[in-house]
Design a protein around this motif. Structure first.
Motif, mmCIF file in Angstrom:
data_model
loop_
_atom_site.group_PDB
_atom_site.id
_atom_site.type_symbol
_atom_site.label_atom_id
_atom_site.label_comp_id
_atom_site.label_asym_id
_atom_site.label_seq_id
_atom_site.Cartn_x
_atom_site.Cartn_y
_atom_site.Cartn_z
ATOM 1 N N ALA A 1 -4.371 7.625 -0.194
ATOM 2 C CA ALA A 1 -4.863 8.203 -1.503
ATOM 3 C C ALA A 1 -5.920 9.504 -1.056
ATOM 4 N N ASP B 1 0.349 1.885 -5.474
ATOM 5 C CA ASP B 1 -0.921 2.555 -6.056
ATOM 6 C C ASP B 1 -2.160 2.293 -5.652
ATOM 7 N N GLN C 1 6.888 10.919 -1.454
ATOM 8 C CA GLN C 1 7.889 11.530 -2.222
ATOM 9 C C GLN C 1 9.207 12.075 -1.454
ATOM 10 N N ASP D 1 9.919 2.000 -4.264
ATOM 11 C CA ASP D 1 8.725 2.209 -4.995
ATOM 12 C C ASP D 1 7.594 2.470 -4.236
ATOM 13 N N PHE D 2 6.810 2.730 -5.136
ATOM 14 C CA PHE D 2 5.277 2.966 -4.340
ATOM 15 C C PHE D 2 4.068 2.245 -4.853
ATOM 16 N N ARG E 1 9.168 -0.404 0.197
ATOM 17 C CA ARG E 1 8.031 0.172 -0.764
ATOM 18 C C ARG E 1 7.160 0.942 0.024
ATOM 19 N N TYR F 1 3.680 3.281 0.859
ATOM 20 C CA TYR F 1 2.168 3.125 0.639
ATOM 21 C C TYR F 1 1.384 4.268 0.828
ATOM 22 N N THR G 1 -5.077 3.541 -6.637
ATOM 23 C CA THR G 1 -5.982 3.827 -7.522
ATOM 24 C C THR G 1 -6.697 2.722 -8.100
ATOM 25 N N MET H 1 0.926 11.379 -1.108
ATOM 26 C CA MET H 1 2.010 11.335 -2.000
ATOM 27 C C MET H 1 3.060 12.303 -1.868
#
Length: 328
Positions: free
Chosen positions: A266, A294, A277, A291-292, A261, A263, A296, A273
């Motif tokens: 932001a 988020d 990626q 997976d990531f 995972r 992190y 937000t 990001m």
């Protein structure tokens, strides 16, 4: 080991100590001071590297005086550190083997953190002391003086990268060609190496990885692993999003086949990001399930938005349930 200090001073010269302490600039007969901002050269290394003089400050001396001035310590402690650098066995040594690091990585003299130092890092980053102690034991955390400041230093036994942050939480001042900075990457580091990956050489049983950006997020990952008692999760850190172009092949092989995972910070420009990626694509190619997380919509207790994993340690009370989904 010979403990003849005059003989050791002939062997361990000021330019060597300058590099080991991670001080900025290049030692020379005419150079800028490594101890302060020096707009024009007012510092000199002479007598074959045995003596130094700071003409602006009217200070100077031998290699032990240099250590004392750089580290802001007394002569007795400077002598102890000089002997350690010269290879004389001491009662307190680094928790990590210096022989494992590549010759290109210039490391300062490291030592095991005291209870006070560990608690100071934890308080500065709003983390539990147990998390900092976990990093200390892995070992991915050490302590030492960098650029003349007491620091906590993130590295691992691969000795491919080391990054220092000041114990007082303040930024490093502008020195030589380096601007003011929150973290100081030690000379010879490879930012393509994810700190913590080397732990898998000794303890390959970890099946889940928390891939974070930066030293504070690395300690925060250990904080939440401890908080939720998730002992099968290993934090790994890329030290800076600029490292997002490529991970070292050896590290990717160590991470292969695991659940990861990521992190991403932001960042307003989306750079966090973008790097995440790129890392994800490389991990997918090694059979990892990625997976990531988020950030937000999450807010700190002071009302500011959460930008990274370390911010989650001060998450506002009503959003605390989101923490249960934090770990893979």
């Amino acid at each position: 080991m010979n403990n003849d200090i005059p003989a050791l001073k002939e062997r361990l010269l000021i330019p060597d100590v300058w590099q080991r302490l991670g001080l900025p600039g290049q030692p020379a007969a005419s150079c800028r001071s490594p101890f302060r901002t020096d707009k024009s050269p007012s510092f000199s290394i002479y007598d074959g590297g045995r003596r130094w003089k700071d003409f602006s400050a009217n200070e100077g001396g031998d290699v032990i005086d240099f250590i004392a001035t750089a580290c802001k310590i007394d002569t007795q402690e400077a002598t102890r550190r000089f002997l350690a650098m010269a290879g004389v066995p001491l009662a307190v040594t680094s928790s990590c083997s210096h022989s494992m690091r590549p010759a290109s990585l210039v490391m300062p003299l490291l030592h095991r953190g005291s209870t006070t130092e560990i608690e100071r890092v934890a308080k500065t980053r709003h983390l539990c002391p147990e998390a900092v102690s976990l990093a200390h034991c892995l070992p991915t955390l050490a302590f030492g003086d960098v650029c003349g400041f007491p620091c906590w230093i993130l590295t691992d036994q691969a000795r491919r990268i080391a990054e220092a942050r000041r114990l007082d939480g303040k930024p490093f001042p502008e020195m030589d060609k380096l601007g003011e900075r929150k973290a100081h990457t030690l000379k010879g580091s490879s930012k393509a190496w994810p700190v913590g990956a080397a732990v898998l050489r000794r303890i390959p049983q970890f099946r889940a990885i928390m891939l974070v950006e930066g030293g504070p997020d690395y300690l925060a990952a250990l904080h939440f692993a401890f908080l939720f008692e998730r002992w099968g999760v290993l934090p790994v850190a890329m030290l800076g999003r600029s490292a997002g172009t490529q991970m070292e092949a050896t590290a990717l092989s160590l991470l292969a086949g695991r659940r990861v995972r990521i992190y991403p910070h932001a960042d307003a420009d989306g750079g966090g990001m973008t790097s995440a990626q790129i890392w994800a694509a490389q991990l997918h190619a090694k059979g990892c399930q990625v997976d990531f997380f988020d950030f937000t919509g999450l807010n700190r207790r002071d009302g500011r938005p959460v930008n990274d994993l370390n911010d989650c340690s001060v998450l506002c009370a009503e959003q605390q349930p989101h923490l249960h989904d934090l770990l893979p």
